[in-house]
Scaffold this motif. Structure first.
Motif, PDB file in Angstrom:
ATOM      1  N   GLY A  82       2.584   9.724  20.319  1.00  0.00           N
ATOM      2  CA  GLY A  82       2.572  10.378  21.621  1.00  0.00           C
ATOM      3  C   GLY A  82       2.148   9.424  22.720  1.00  0.00           C
ATOM      4  O   GLY A  82       2.726   9.423  23.813  1.00  0.00           O
ATOM      5  N   SER A 107       4.983   7.125  23.510  1.00  0.00           N
ATOM      6  CA  SER A 107       6.006   7.828  24.283  1.00  0.00           C
ATOM      7  C   SER A 107       5.595   7.996  25.742  1.00  0.00           C
ATOM      8  O   SER A 107       6.415   7.817  26.646  1.00  0.00           O
ATOM      9  CB  SER A 107       6.276   9.196  23.655  1.00  0.00           C
ATOM     10  OG  SER A 107       7.233   9.894  24.377  1.00  0.00           O
ATOM     11  N   VAL A 108       4.341   8.321  25.980  1.00  0.00           N
ATOM     12  CA  VAL A 108       3.859   8.475  27.353  1.00  0.00           C
ATOM     13  C   VAL A 108       3.926   7.134  28.087  1.00  0.00           C
ATOM     14  O   VAL A 108       4.395   7.065  29.225  1.00  0.00           O
ATOM     15  CB  VAL A 108       2.430   9.050  27.381  1.00  0.00           C
ATOM     16  CG1 VAL A 108       1.823   8.953  28.765  1.00  0.00           C
ATOM     17  CG2 VAL A 108       2.438  10.503  26.917  1.00  0.00           C
ATOM     18  N   LEU A 126       7.791  11.895  28.688  1.00  0.00           N
ATOM     19  CA  LEU A 126       6.429  12.250  29.090  1.00  0.00           C
ATOM     20  C   LEU A 126       5.989  13.575  28.473  1.00  0.00           C
ATOM     21  O   LEU A 126       4.879  13.690  27.949  1.00  0.00           O
ATOM     22  CB  LEU A 126       6.324  12.301  30.611  1.00  0.00           C
ATOM     23  CG  LEU A 126       6.490  10.950  31.311  1.00  0.00           C
ATOM     24  CD1 LEU A 126       6.569  11.145  32.816  1.00  0.00           C
ATOM     25  CD2 LEU A 126       5.356  10.019  30.950  1.00  0.00           C
ATOM     26  N   TRP A 127       6.852  14.591  28.517  1.00  0.00           N
ATOM     27  CA  TRP A 127       6.496  15.899  27.964  1.00  0.00           C
ATOM     28  C   TRP A 127       6.328  15.801  26.456  1.00  0.00           C
ATOM     29  O   TRP A 127       5.373  16.321  25.885  1.00  0.00           O
ATOM     30  CB  TRP A 127       7.579  16.923  28.305  1.00  0.00           C
ATOM     31  CG  TRP A 127       7.258  18.275  27.789  1.00  0.00           C
ATOM     32  CD1 TRP A 127       6.450  19.194  28.373  1.00  0.00           C
ATOM     33  CD2 TRP A 127       7.721  18.851  26.562  1.00  0.00           C
ATOM     34  NE1 TRP A 127       6.392  20.321  27.582  1.00  0.00           N
ATOM     35  CE2 TRP A 127       7.158  20.134  26.474  1.00  0.00           C
ATOM     36  CE3 TRP A 127       8.556  18.403  25.544  1.00  0.00           C
ATOM     37  CZ2 TRP A 127       7.407  20.966  25.395  1.00  0.00           C
ATOM     38  CZ3 TRP A 127       8.796  19.241  24.470  1.00  0.00           C
ATOM     39  CH2 TRP A 127       8.231  20.508  24.408  1.00  0.00           C
ATOM     40  N   GLY A 186       5.673  13.136  24.640  1.00  0.00           N
ATOM     41  CA  GLY A 186       4.492  12.335  24.318  1.00  0.00           C
ATOM     42  C   GLY A 186       3.210  13.124  24.490  1.00  0.00           C
ATOM     43  O   GLY A 186       2.301  13.040  23.660  1.00  0.00           O
ATOM     44  N   ALA A 187       3.141  13.904  25.562  1.00  0.00           N
ATOM     45  CA  ALA A 187       1.952  14.733  25.763  1.00  0.00           C
ATOM     46  C   ALA A 187       1.831  15.764  24.649  1.00  0.00           C
ATOM     47  O   ALA A 187       0.737  16.016  24.138  1.00  0.00           O
ATOM     48  CB  ALA A 187       2.023  15.423  27.121  1.00  0.00           C
ATOM     49  N   CYS A 236       0.544  14.048  21.530  1.00  0.00           N
ATOM     50  CA  CYS A 236      -0.883  13.737  21.654  1.00  0.00           C
ATOM     51  C   CYS A 236      -1.734  14.980  21.409  1.00  0.00           C
ATOM     52  O   CYS A 236      -2.718  14.934  20.666  1.00  0.00           O
ATOM     53  CB  CYS A 236      -1.189  13.162  23.032  1.00  0.00           C
ATOM     54  SG  CYS A 236      -0.680  11.460  23.242  1.00  0.00           S
TER      55      CYS A 236
END
Length: 65
Positions: A4, A7-8, A45-46, A48-49, A52
């Motif tokens: 994650g 990815s972010v 972003l979504w 990855g979040a 996480c």
């Protein structure tokens, strides 16, 4: 969580630093490239979040069935 975070970081790099060069390199019309790559950046972003948070919460729970 590590996936994650990666990815972010990639999403931020693409959104902030590499967006214009990528759009120019593809040869797509600016509006099409803008919409397509902004969608990809949002997904990075979504996603990855989400990864996480899922990792922070202990990953997938036991399968019930």
């Amino acid at each position: 969580m590590a996936g994650g975070a990666v990815s972010v970081v990639l999403g931020v790099l693409v959104a902030v630093l590499w967006h214009s060069p990528i759009v120019e390199a593809t040869g797509l019309p600016r509006l099409v490239g803008f919409v397509a790559f902004r969608g990809a950046e949002a997904a990075l972003l979504w996603g990855g979040a989400w990864l996480c948070v899922r990792g922070w919460n202990g990953g997938p729970g036991p399968v019930e069935g």
